[in-house]
Motif scaffolding. Sequence first.
Motif, PDB file in Angstrom:
ATOM      1  N   VAL A   1       0.851  -1.196   0.000  1.00  0.00           N
ATOM      2  CA  VAL A   1       0.000   0.000   0.000  1.00  0.00           C
ATOM      3  C   VAL A   1       0.884   1.242   0.000  1.00  0.00           C
ATOM      4  CG1 VAL A   1      -1.936  -1.125   1.150  1.00  0.00           C
ATOM      5  CG2 VAL A   1      -0.156  -0.052   2.514  1.00  0.00           C
ATOM      6  N   SER A   2       0.365   2.291  -0.592  1.00  0.00           N
ATOM      7  CA  SER A   2       1.079   3.561  -0.646  1.00  0.00           C
ATOM      8  C   SER A   2       0.050   4.676  -0.742  1.00  0.00           C
ATOM      9  CB  SER A   2       2.025   3.601  -1.848  1.00  0.00           C
ATOM     10  OG  SER A   2       2.662   4.858  -1.943  1.00  0.00           O
ATOM     11  N   GLY A   3       0.084   5.568   0.215  1.00  0.00           N
ATOM     12  CA  GLY A   3      -0.889   6.661   0.218  1.00  0.00           C
ATOM     13  C   GLY A   3      -2.296   6.137   0.428  1.00  0.00           C
ATOM     14  N   ASP A   4      -3.198   6.495  -0.486  1.00  0.00           N
ATOM     15  CA  ASP A   4      -4.594   6.079  -0.353  1.00  0.00           C
ATOM     16  C   ASP A   4      -4.955   4.981  -1.350  1.00  0.00           C
ATOM     17  OD1 ASP A   4      -4.395   7.566  -2.613  1.00  0.00           O
ATOM     18  OD2 ASP A   4      -6.097   8.891  -2.194  1.00  0.00           O
ATOM     19  N   SER A   5      -3.973   4.231  -1.824  1.00  0.00           N
ATOM     20  CA  SER A   5      -4.255   3.133  -2.758  1.00  0.00           C
ATOM     21  C   SER A   5      -3.315   1.962  -2.464  1.00  0.00           C
ATOM     22  CB  SER A   5      -4.089   3.596  -4.208  1.00  0.00           C
ATOM     23  OG  SER A   5      -2.740   3.963  -4.448  1.00  0.00           O
ATOM     24  N   GLY A   6      -3.520   0.871  -3.173  1.00  0.00           N
ATOM     25  CA  GLY A   6      -2.692  -0.304  -2.954  1.00  0.00           C
ATOM     26  C   GLY A   6      -2.523  -1.116  -4.229  1.00  0.00           C
ATOM     27  N   THR A   7      -1.586  -2.024  -4.185  1.00  0.00           N
ATOM     28  CA  THR A   7      -1.304  -2.884  -5.333  1.00  0.00           C
ATOM     29  C   THR A   7      -1.260  -4.341  -4.881  1.00  0.00           C
ATOM     30  OG1 THR A   7      -0.033  -1.171  -6.487  1.00  0.00           O
ATOM     31  CG2 THR A   7       0.377  -3.460  -7.129  1.00  0.00           C
ATOM     32  N   ILE A   8      -1.924  -5.188  -5.629  1.00  0.00           N
ATOM     33  CA  ILE A   8      -1.892  -6.638  -5.379  1.00  0.00           C
ATOM     34  C   ILE A   8      -1.265  -7.301  -6.601  1.00  0.00           C
ATOM     35  CG2 ILE A   8      -3.268  -8.735  -5.059  1.00  0.00           C
ATOM     36  CD1 ILE A   8      -5.358  -7.046  -3.630  1.00  0.00           C
ATOM     37  N   THR A   9      -0.233  -8.095  -6.373  1.00  0.00           N
ATOM     38  CA  THR A   9       0.403  -8.859  -7.447  1.00  0.00           C
ATOM     39  C   THR A   9       0.008 -10.325  -7.301  1.00  0.00           C
ATOM     40  OG1 THR A   9       2.290  -7.353  -7.536  1.00  0.00           O
ATOM     41  CG2 THR A   9       2.567  -9.513  -8.550  1.00  0.00           C
ATOM     42  N   LEU A  10      -0.618 -10.855  -8.329  1.00  0.00           N
ATOM     43  CA  LEU A  10      -1.052 -12.255  -8.338  1.00  0.00           C
ATOM     44  C   LEU A  10      -0.149 -13.052  -9.267  1.00  0.00           C
ATOM     45  CD1 LEU A  10      -4.927 -11.749  -8.703  1.00  0.00           C
ATOM     46  CD2 LEU A  10      -3.626 -12.083  -6.591  1.00  0.00           C
ATOM     47  N   ARG A  11       0.506 -14.056  -8.723  1.00  0.00           N
ATOM     48  CA  ARG A  11       1.293 -14.977  -9.540  1.00  0.00           C
ATOM     49  C   ARG A  11       0.496 -16.271  -9.654  1.00  0.00           C
ATOM     50  NH1 ARG A  11       5.079 -11.619  -7.270  1.00  0.00           N
ATOM     51  NH2 ARG A  11       6.731 -10.979  -8.722  1.00  0.00           N
ATOM     52  N   CYS A  12       0.214 -16.660 -10.881  1.00  0.00           N
ATOM     53  CA  CYS A  12      -0.747 -17.735 -11.113  1.00  0.00           C
ATOM     54  C   CYS A  12      -0.064 -19.063 -11.427  1.00  0.00           C
ATOM     55  CB  CYS A  12      -1.682 -17.352 -12.265  1.00  0.00           C
ATOM     56  SG  CYS A  12      -2.596 -15.815 -11.959  1.00  0.00           S
ATOM     57  N   LYS A  13      -0.815 -20.131 -11.262  1.00  0.00           N
ATOM     58  CA  LYS A  13      -0.286 -21.474 -11.493  1.00  0.00           C
ATOM     59  C   LYS A  13       0.013 -21.732 -12.960  1.00  0.00           C
ATOM     60  CE  LYS A  13      -2.665 -23.304  -7.428  1.00  0.00           C
ATOM     61  NZ  LYS A  13      -3.731 -24.190  -6.914  1.00  0.00           N
ATOM     62  N   ASP A  14      -0.607 -20.956 -13.862  1.00  0.00           N
ATOM     63  CA  ASP A  14      -0.302 -21.091 -15.283  1.00  0.00           C
ATOM     64  C   ASP A  14       0.850 -20.185 -15.694  1.00  0.00           C
ATOM     65  OD1 ASP A  14      -1.469 -18.627 -15.207  1.00  0.00           O
ATOM     66  OD2 ASP A  14      -3.151 -19.107 -16.528  1.00  0.00           O
ATOM     67  N   LEU A  15       1.559 -19.615 -14.700  1.00  0.00           N
ATOM     68  CA  LEU A  15       2.768 -18.801 -14.850  1.00  0.00           C
ATOM     69  C   LEU A  15       2.486 -17.354 -15.249  1.00  0.00           C
ATOM     70  CD1 LEU A  15       5.210 -21.377 -16.504  1.00  0.00           C
ATOM     71  CD2 LEU A  15       4.553 -21.106 -14.112  1.00  0.00           C
ATOM     72  N   ARG A  16       1.225 -16.943 -15.281  1.00  0.00           N
ATOM     73  CA  ARG A  16       0.908 -15.537 -15.492  1.00  0.00           C
ATOM     74  C   ARG A  16       1.252 -14.714 -14.252  1.00  0.00           C
ATOM     75  NH1 ARG A  16      -5.263 -15.079 -17.250  1.00  0.00           N
ATOM     76  NH2 ARG A  16      -5.344 -17.018 -16.050  1.00  0.00           N
ATOM     77  N   VAL A  17       1.613 -13.453 -14.464  1.00  0.00           N
ATOM     78  CA  VAL A  17       1.790 -12.504 -13.365  1.00  0.00           C
ATOM     79  C   VAL A  17       0.858 -11.323 -13.640  1.00  0.00           C
ATOM     80  CG1 VAL A  17       3.371 -11.007 -12.115  1.00  0.00           C
ATOM     81  CG2 VAL A  17       4.184 -13.203 -13.000  1.00  0.00           C
ATOM     82  N   LEU A  18      -0.077 -11.081 -12.715  1.00  0.00           N
ATOM     83  CA  LEU A  18      -1.083 -10.036 -12.869  1.00  0.00           C
ATOM     84  C   LEU A  18      -0.908  -8.990 -11.774  1.00  0.00           C
ATOM     85  CD1 LEU A  18      -4.135 -12.428 -13.356  1.00  0.00           C
ATOM     86  CD2 LEU A  18      -2.837 -11.311 -15.171  1.00  0.00           C
ATOM     87  N   GLN A  19      -1.174  -7.744 -12.104  1.00  0.00           N
ATOM     88  CA  GLN A  19      -1.082  -6.669 -11.111  1.00  0.00           C
ATOM     89  C   GLN A  19      -2.397  -5.911 -11.051  1.00  0.00           C
ATOM     90  OE1 GLN A  19       2.472  -4.136 -11.058  1.00  0.00           O
ATOM     91  NE2 GLN A  19       1.134  -2.337 -10.832  1.00  0.00           N
ATOM     92  N   LEU A  20      -2.896  -5.737  -9.842  1.00  0.00           N
ATOM     93  CA  LEU A  20      -4.129  -4.993  -9.602  1.00  0.00           C
ATOM     94  C   LEU A  20      -3.809  -3.729  -8.806  1.00  0.00           C
ATOM     95  CD1 LEU A  20      -6.434  -7.970  -8.577  1.00  0.00           C
ATOM     96  CD2 LEU A  20      -6.773  -6.533 -10.602  1.00  0.00           C
ATOM     97  N   ASP A  21      -4.089  -2.573  -9.385  1.00  0.00           N
ATOM     98  CA  ASP A  21      -3.968  -1.300  -8.669  1.00  0.00           C
ATOM     99  C   ASP A  21      -5.360  -0.922  -8.186  1.00  0.00           C
ATOM    100  OD1 ASP A  21      -1.274  -1.226  -9.272  1.00  0.00           O
ATOM    101  OD2 ASP A  21      -1.572  -0.076 -11.116  1.00  0.00           O
ATOM    102  N   ILE A  22      -5.526  -0.852  -6.855  1.00  0.00           N
ATOM    103  CA  ILE A  22      -6.861  -0.722  -6.252  1.00  0.00           C
ATOM    104  C   ILE A  22      -6.970   0.585  -5.475  1.00  0.00           C
ATOM    105  CG2 ILE A  22      -8.504  -1.797  -4.653  1.00  0.00           C
ATOM    106  CD1 ILE A  22      -7.158  -4.462  -5.273  1.00  0.00           C
ATOM    107  N   GLU A  23      -8.110   1.237  -5.631  1.00  0.00           N
ATOM    108  CA  GLU A  23      -8.372   2.477  -4.895  1.00  0.00           C
ATOM    109  C   GLU A  23      -8.763   2.137  -3.459  1.00  0.00           C
ATOM    110  OE1 GLU A  23     -11.324   4.711  -6.913  1.00  0.00           O
ATOM    111  OE2 GLU A  23     -10.212   4.814  -8.819  1.00  0.00           O
ATOM    112  N   GLY A  24      -8.049   2.721  -2.493  1.00  0.00           N
ATOM    113  CA  GLY A  24      -8.364   2.516  -1.083  1.00  0.00           C
ATOM    114  C   GLY A  24      -7.471   1.477  -0.428  1.00  0.00           C
ATOM    115  N   VAL A  25      -6.850   1.850   0.673  1.00  0.00           N
ATOM    116  CA  VAL A  25      -5.946   0.936   1.384  1.00  0.00           C
ATOM    117  C   VAL A  25      -6.731  -0.207   2.012  1.00  0.00           C
ATOM    118  CG1 VAL A  25      -4.372   0.723   3.345  1.00  0.00           C
ATOM    119  CG2 VAL A  25      -4.233   2.723   1.835  1.00  0.00           C
ATOM    120  N   GLU A  26      -7.822   0.100   2.685  1.00  0.00           N
ATOM    121  CA  GLU A  26      -8.607  -0.939   3.348  1.00  0.00           C
ATOM    122  C   GLU A  26      -9.179  -1.924   2.338  1.00  0.00           C
ATOM    123  OE1 GLU A  26     -12.367  -1.386   6.471  1.00  0.00           O
ATOM    124  OE2 GLU A  26     -11.542   0.585   5.983  1.00  0.00           O
TER     125      GLU A  26
END
Length: 542
Positions: free
Chosen positions: A63-88
């Motif tokens: 998290v940074s400031g008022d947002s956050g980032t989730i990095t998903l590493r998948c079993k099929d070897l994909r890497v996905l990034q989610l930039d989400i509004e709101g820390v909570e």
Amino acid sequence: MEFSELIRTGRAQAKLLRGPEAPPLRGTLCVTGHHLLLSPGPQATSDLWLLLLRRVDSIEKRVSGDSGTITLRCKDLRVLQLDIEGVEATLDIARSIEALSSLESVITSFPFFYRPKGLRLGDAWHFHPPERYYKRVARETNAWRLSEVNEDFSLCPSYPRAVIVPRAVDDDALARCARFRQGGRFPVLSYHHAPSGTVLLRSSQPLTGPQKRRCAEDEELLRAALAGARPGARGFILDTRSAQAAKQARVTGGGTEAKAAYPGWKRLHRPLERGWPLQESFVRLVEACGDLEQSMDRWLSQLEACHWLAHVKEALSTACLAAQGVGREGACVLVHGAEGTDSTLLVTSLAQLILDPSSRTMAGFQELVEREWIQAGHPFQLRCAHSAFSHARPKHEAPTFLLFLDCVWQLGRQFPLSLEFGEGLLLALFEHAYASPFGTFLCSSEKERCLCEVRTRTHSLWSGLNQPKEQRKLRNPLYVPSPLAIWPSVELQTLRLWQGLFLRWIRPPEPSEVAWEKVWQIVTDKKTEGCEPTVSASEPRL
């Protein structure tokens, strides 16, 4: 526990980054019991984005400031990034994904809820029963029979209900053989080679122990296997452990077949890695493929250090040895390691692809996977619990099935006309083995699948893959049937990194997809003109 109890936040505004070549998606992110959804909104041109939560291998959040980032590493070897509004919202969604992606209960997994249009429950589960292969064997020889001694799975929990055994051995003798083999996996027929009349068998190790125990019924079973082949046939016991490892197994009750007790059989040791060393090799290869900033020297050094292609070489070499014994030397071959559920199945299935033209067809390969991996007791639930990104790495995880698929890809690359299926089928099997809406790869044995009612409550993967709309992506347009065996080169110089899998999400997919469609178009046009492509018996190798 209800799924709703694990969902801390139902929705949030997010941006999805899917890789260097894919444009970002913006919209409303939703978490359900089995999926992560991103809805771009009514004005967007893109469709709803959907991810099966069981495909998530690891999750990182910051998290940074008022947002956050989730990095998903998948079993099929994909890497996905989610930039989400709101820390909570970021933290709540991350916790929800962690909880829902790691549920251990089989019957709460998505295949028990998946109801696609056009498919009916029960379809395709009957495509590949043990009885079907036995009918083929029975047309070729009467030396073998179909035994239902394991009808209630009490003899061997990892074998199917019915197995093919020598006709001269009765069920009482099989029961005593089972007590002499680890996990009850007594020798059963894997493949009958009609041209030579010899067979490929598989089992687990004998429980000789420090006292060098013997079992008269086990010895009789292997004598009967030789007697059922051509007159004067000999046998090879192909042990996928080193001689030292097999010797050490005696201390814990295992061991090997004593030479004096099994006349006509010669033991060979061809050690194949399994378990944690194989998993570590997979992890290191994926790490190397994901490092896009490294120099050429470092890339080549990492590729060598992970030893993945060395594992491919050893698997193919051992399979060639087994196939050579059956096909060229006219011998019977028994393959086993310790448990007989990993490297054993790797060798027997690859040997059949080398020798048996029918297993190289679309239907035949599906039957091979069903018979030699799923029904034969490869513990998919344990081995494929995680892929290459998980921080939790239990010792029971191993990409043995992926190694098999890689070896098949190598065969297809060296013999581009010999397999009716293409890379698309191999990639689909990899994905579904680790996470799937279908029930085919659920559980670790037929016994477990029966207890969970998998066959009556979930759809078969084969019914999905055999839909007409899927066939163009899965079939090889260059396939030409041939009755010949295919003998691959196993020299390291001829083996290649499977880019279609390990670099799948790094390189742009469009050029390969366009090329594949172009080949289909050329072949279709040729057939329309009445000009069937012809090839010589000796196929070119790429």
